[in-house]
Design a protein around this motif. Structure first.
Motif, PDB file in Angstrom:
ATOM      1  N   HIS A  74      10.309  40.110  54.224  1.00  0.00           N
ATOM      2  CA  HIS A  74      11.548  39.882  53.476  1.00  0.00           C
ATOM      3  C   HIS A  74      12.665  40.734  54.063  1.00  0.00           C
ATOM      4  CE1 HIS A  74       9.683  37.529  50.185  1.00  0.00           C
ATOM      5  NE2 HIS A  74       8.626  38.285  50.461  1.00  0.00           N
ATOM      6  N   SER A  75      13.720  40.083  54.531  1.00  0.00           N
ATOM      7  CA  SER A  75      14.846  40.762  55.158  1.00  0.00           C
ATOM      8  C   SER A  75      16.000  40.925  54.183  1.00  0.00           C
ATOM      9  CB  SER A  75      15.316  39.959  56.378  1.00  0.00           C
ATOM     10  OG  SER A  75      16.489  40.505  56.937  1.00  0.00           O
ATOM     11  N   GLY A  76      16.760  42.018  54.346  1.00  0.00           N
ATOM     12  CA  GLY A  76      17.930  42.234  53.510  1.00  0.00           C
ATOM     13  C   GLY A  76      18.394  43.670  53.599  1.00  0.00           C
ATOM     14  N   CYS A  77      19.306  44.047  52.739  1.00  0.00           N
ATOM     15  CA  CYS A  77      19.778  45.426  52.647  1.00  0.00           C
ATOM     16  C   CYS A  77      19.884  45.790  51.184  1.00  0.00           C
ATOM     17  CB  CYS A  77      21.122  45.592  53.358  1.00  0.00           C
ATOM     18  SG  CYS A  77      21.726  47.296  53.295  1.00  0.00           S
ATOM     19  N   HIS A  78      18.849  46.443  50.691  1.00  0.00           N
ATOM     20  CA  HIS A  78      18.801  46.812  49.282  1.00  0.00           C
ATOM     21  C   HIS A  78      18.234  48.208  49.181  1.00  0.00           C
ATOM     22  CE1 HIS A  78      18.266  46.602  44.956  1.00  0.00           C
ATOM     23  NE2 HIS A  78      16.989  46.915  45.115  1.00  0.00           N
ATOM     24  N   ASP A  79      18.951  49.118  48.523  1.00  0.00           N
ATOM     25  CA  ASP A  79      18.479  50.481  48.319  1.00  0.00           C
ATOM     26  C   ASP A  79      17.634  50.568  47.059  1.00  0.00           C
ATOM     27  OD1 ASP A  79      19.879  51.179  50.572  1.00  0.00           O
ATOM     28  OD2 ASP A  79      21.558  52.103  49.507  1.00  0.00           O
ATOM     29  N   GLY A  80      16.953  51.724  46.903  1.00  0.00           N
ATOM     30  CA  GLY A  80      16.149  51.932  45.707  1.00  0.00           C
ATOM     31  C   GLY A  80      14.796  52.509  46.069  1.00  0.00           C
ATOM     32  N   PRO A  81      13.815  52.389  45.186  1.00  0.00           N
ATOM     33  CA  PRO A  81      12.458  52.855  45.497  1.00  0.00           C
ATOM     34  C   PRO A  81      11.984  52.257  46.814  1.00  0.00           C
ATOM     35  CG  PRO A  81      12.620  52.254  43.192  1.00  0.00           C
ATOM     36  CD  PRO A  81      13.903  51.821  43.822  1.00  0.00           C
ATOM     37  N   SER A  82      11.288  53.056  47.620  1.00  0.00           N
ATOM     38  CA  SER A  82      10.987  52.657  48.996  1.00  0.00           C
ATOM     39  C   SER A  82      10.262  51.321  49.103  1.00  0.00           C
ATOM     40  CB  SER A  82      10.164  53.757  49.677  1.00  0.00           C
ATOM     41  OG  SER A  82       8.954  53.990  48.979  1.00  0.00           O
ATOM     42  N   ARG A  83       9.361  51.002  48.175  1.00  0.00           N
ATOM     43  CA  ARG A  83       8.622  49.746  48.273  1.00  0.00           C
ATOM     44  C   ARG A  83       9.412  48.557  47.732  1.00  0.00           C
ATOM     45  NH1 ARG A  83       3.396  49.313  49.596  1.00  0.00           N
ATOM     46  NH2 ARG A  83       4.147  47.180  49.896  1.00  0.00           N
ATOM     47  N   GLU A  84      10.570  48.813  47.133  1.00  0.00           N
ATOM     48  CA  GLU A  84      11.438  47.736  46.665  1.00  0.00           C
ATOM     49  C   GLU A  84      12.663  47.558  47.562  1.00  0.00           C
ATOM     50  OE1 GLU A  84      12.458  48.434  42.614  1.00  0.00           O
ATOM     51  OE2 GLU A  84      10.366  48.759  41.978  1.00  0.00           O
ATOM     52  N   ALA A  85      12.934  48.545  48.411  1.00  0.00           N
ATOM     53  CA  ALA A  85      14.081  48.462  49.309  1.00  0.00           C
ATOM     54  C   ALA A  85      13.864  47.372  50.346  1.00  0.00           C
ATOM     55  CB  ALA A  85      14.292  49.808  50.000  1.00  0.00           C
ATOM     56  N   LEU A  86      14.956  46.844  50.887  1.00  0.00           N
ATOM     57  CA  LEU A  86      14.876  45.813  51.915  1.00  0.00           C
ATOM     58  C   LEU A  86      15.562  46.287  53.182  1.00  0.00           C
ATOM     59  CD1 LEU A  86      15.664  42.555  49.876  1.00  0.00           C
ATOM     60  CD2 LEU A  86      13.412  43.426  50.575  1.00  0.00           C
ATOM     61  N   PHE A  87      14.952  45.959  54.328  1.00  0.00           N
ATOM     62  CA  PHE A  87      15.492  46.269  55.645  1.00  0.00           C
ATOM     63  C   PHE A  87      15.685  44.966  56.411  1.00  0.00           C
ATOM     64  CE2 PHE A  87      13.162  49.978  54.264  1.00  0.00           C
ATOM     65  CZ  PHE A  87      13.949  51.052  54.660  1.00  0.00           C
ATOM     66  N   SER A  88      16.448  45.054  57.486  1.00  0.00           N
ATOM     67  CA  SER A  88      16.661  43.889  58.338  1.00  0.00           C
ATOM     68  C   SER A  88      16.429  44.288  59.794  1.00  0.00           C
ATOM     69  CB  SER A  88      18.085  43.342  58.163  1.00  0.00           C
ATOM     70  OG  SER A  88      18.280  42.210  58.976  1.00  0.00           O
ATOM     71  N   ARG A  89      15.186  44.186  60.230  1.00  0.00           N
ATOM     72  CA  ARG A  89      14.770  44.513  61.593  1.00  0.00           C
ATOM     73  C   ARG A  89      15.070  45.967  61.957  1.00  0.00           C
ATOM     74  NH1 ARG A  89      12.977  40.220  64.182  1.00  0.00           N
ATOM     75  NH2 ARG A  89      12.969  41.373  66.136  1.00  0.00           N
ATOM     76  N   PRO A  90      14.463  46.932  61.269  1.00  0.00           N
ATOM     77  CA  PRO A  90      14.668  48.343  61.593  1.00  0.00           C
ATOM     78  C   PRO A  90      14.178  48.647  63.013  1.00  0.00           C
ATOM     79  CG  PRO A  90      12.776  48.080  60.142  1.00  0.00           C
ATOM     80  CD  PRO A  90      13.459  46.743  60.203  1.00  0.00           C
ATOM     81  N   ASP A  91      15.015  49.329  63.802  1.00  0.00           N
ATOM     82  CA  ASP A  91      14.623  49.562  65.192  1.00  0.00           C
ATOM     83  C   ASP A  91      14.862  50.990  65.669  1.00  0.00           C
ATOM     84  OD1 ASP A  91      17.347  49.586  65.348  1.00  0.00           O
ATOM     85  OD2 ASP A  91      17.495  48.179  67.022  1.00  0.00           O
ATOM     86  N   GLY A  92      14.967  51.950  64.755  1.00  0.00           N
ATOM     87  CA  GLY A  92      15.081  53.342  65.155  1.00  0.00           C
ATOM     88  C   GLY A  92      14.619  54.241  64.030  1.00  0.00           C
ATOM     89  N   LEU A  93      13.784  55.250  64.331  1.00  0.00           N
ATOM     90  CA  LEU A  93      13.265  56.163  63.314  1.00  0.00           C
ATOM     91  C   LEU A  93      13.457  57.601  63.779  1.00  0.00           C
ATOM     92  CD1 LEU A  93       9.806  54.513  62.456  1.00  0.00           C
ATOM     93  CD2 LEU A  93      11.976  54.193  61.247  1.00  0.00           C
ATOM     94  N   ALA A  94      13.762  58.499  62.832  1.00  0.00           N
ATOM     95  CA  ALA A  94      13.904  59.915  63.170  1.00  0.00           C
ATOM     96  C   ALA A  94      13.708  60.760  61.920  1.00  0.00           C
ATOM     97  CB  ALA A  94      15.274  60.186  63.780  1.00  0.00           C
ATOM     98  N   PHE A  95      13.036  61.897  62.077  1.00  0.00           N
ATOM     99  CA  PHE A  95      12.886  62.865  60.990  1.00  0.00           C
ATOM    100  C   PHE A  95      13.859  64.011  61.192  1.00  0.00           C
ATOM    101  CE2 PHE A  95       8.743  60.861  60.375  1.00  0.00           C
ATOM    102  CZ  PHE A  95       8.621  60.895  58.991  1.00  0.00           C
ATOM    103  N   ASP A  96      14.406  64.535  60.084  1.00  0.00           N
ATOM    104  CA  ASP A  96      15.166  65.767  60.192  1.00  0.00           C
ATOM    105  C   ASP A  96      14.241  66.940  59.890  1.00  0.00           C
ATOM    106  OD1 ASP A  96      14.892  65.954  57.425  1.00  0.00           O
ATOM    107  OD2 ASP A  96      16.959  65.366  56.984  1.00  0.00           O
ATOM    108  N   ARG A  97      14.771  68.137  59.940  1.00  0.00           N
ATOM    109  CA  ARG A  97      13.936  69.324  59.763  1.00  0.00           C
ATOM    110  C   ARG A  97      13.399  69.464  58.341  1.00  0.00           C
ATOM    111  NH1 ARG A  97      14.351  72.501  64.245  1.00  0.00           N
ATOM    112  NH2 ARG A  97      16.131  72.088  65.614  1.00  0.00           N
ATOM    113  N   ALA A  98      14.029  68.770  57.403  1.00  0.00           N
ATOM    114  CA  ALA A  98      13.576  68.824  56.015  1.00  0.00           C
ATOM    115  C   ALA A  98      12.530  67.769  55.708  1.00  0.00           C
ATOM    116  CB  ALA A  98      14.769  68.662  55.070  1.00  0.00           C
TER     117      ALA A  98
END
Length: 233
Positions: A157-181
């Motif tokens: 399911h594609s889209g752009c919706h914020d909220g709880p991580s398992r309810e949020a929607l992404f559209s072809r995420p292609d970059g990941l990064a962690f910060d120090r926290a």
């Protein structure tokens, strides 16, 4: 694609990952005449695109690669991930050439199109499964068995919706990064998303172009040799 690993430079081609090693300290800037002090060796893959397992043998077309603190390498291959331990390649999760979205034990879990991976502060591998529009986690359970689970987005399911991580929607995420926290940042088309404490939020207003506005900010910056435990960010 290329990246820098201290005194190593890693270059990813269609079927090979090559390592250029320097014979001088990494803090030294090499003038042109000293370029002959570098040599290139195959770290991963095979010229004939072999699908066998073993030292220096890969399969398909390697994509992004990350290291853990022990020097093991993890390589994205579209529908599956490989792991390099002591010069030998093992299929870690997913199935070559078989797309899907199922979670579970790594030998049965499937991906649709892995576009990004990163090593997390908890020792797990985080995967941007662009084809499934979700973020997955590859980890060892209490029995040391490798498992795959979806931690953000709804597979298929594609889209752009914020909220709880398992309810949020992404559209072809292609970059990941962690910060120090320990917060996870996701480059999701022209949006920068943040996953923290089980929730996803969008940090910028999309420009409407569909093209990532700051892709270079998500290139790895290792600053040391493989195995130094450094993460993106």
């Amino acid at each position: 694609m290329s990246t820098r690993l201290g005194s190593l430079s890693v270059v990813i081609t269609c079927t090979l990952i090559c390592v250029a090693r320097s014979q001088v300290p990494r803090s030294v800037i090499l003038p042109i005449p000293d370029l002959n002090k570098w040599h290139v060796e195959i770290f991963y893959g095979a010229v004939d695109d072999s699908t066998e397992r073993g030292p220096l043998i890969g399969s398909g077309h390697p994509g992004m690669m990350v290291f853990d603190e022990y020097g093991n390498a993890y390589v994205a291959h579209g529908t599956y991930m490989a792991m390099v331990i002591g010069g030998t390649i093992h299929r870690l999760a997913g199935l070559p050439g078989i797309p899907g979205g199922a979670d579970g034990p790594s030998d049965r879990a499937v991906f649709r199109s892995i576009c990004s991976i990163t090593y997390g502060p908890d020792g797990a591998i985080y995967v941007g499964d662009s084809g499934n529009h979700c973020i997955k986690k590859v980890f060892r359970d209490e029995t040391a068995r490798w498992m795959v689970t979806t931690i953000a987005g709804v597979p298929g399911h594609s889209g752009c919706h914020d909220g709880p991580s398992r309810e949020a929607l992404f559209s072809r995420p292609d970059g990941l990064a962690f910060d120090r926290a320990g917060n996870l940042y996701v480059l999701d088309q022209d949006r920068l998303r943040k996953m923290s404490q089980g929730r996803v939020t969008t940090l910028n207003a999309p420009r409407g172009s569909g093209w990532p506005p700051c892709r270079s900010a998500f290139q790895p910056d290792y600053g040391g040799l493989p195995g130094d435990g450094r993460r993106w960010g």
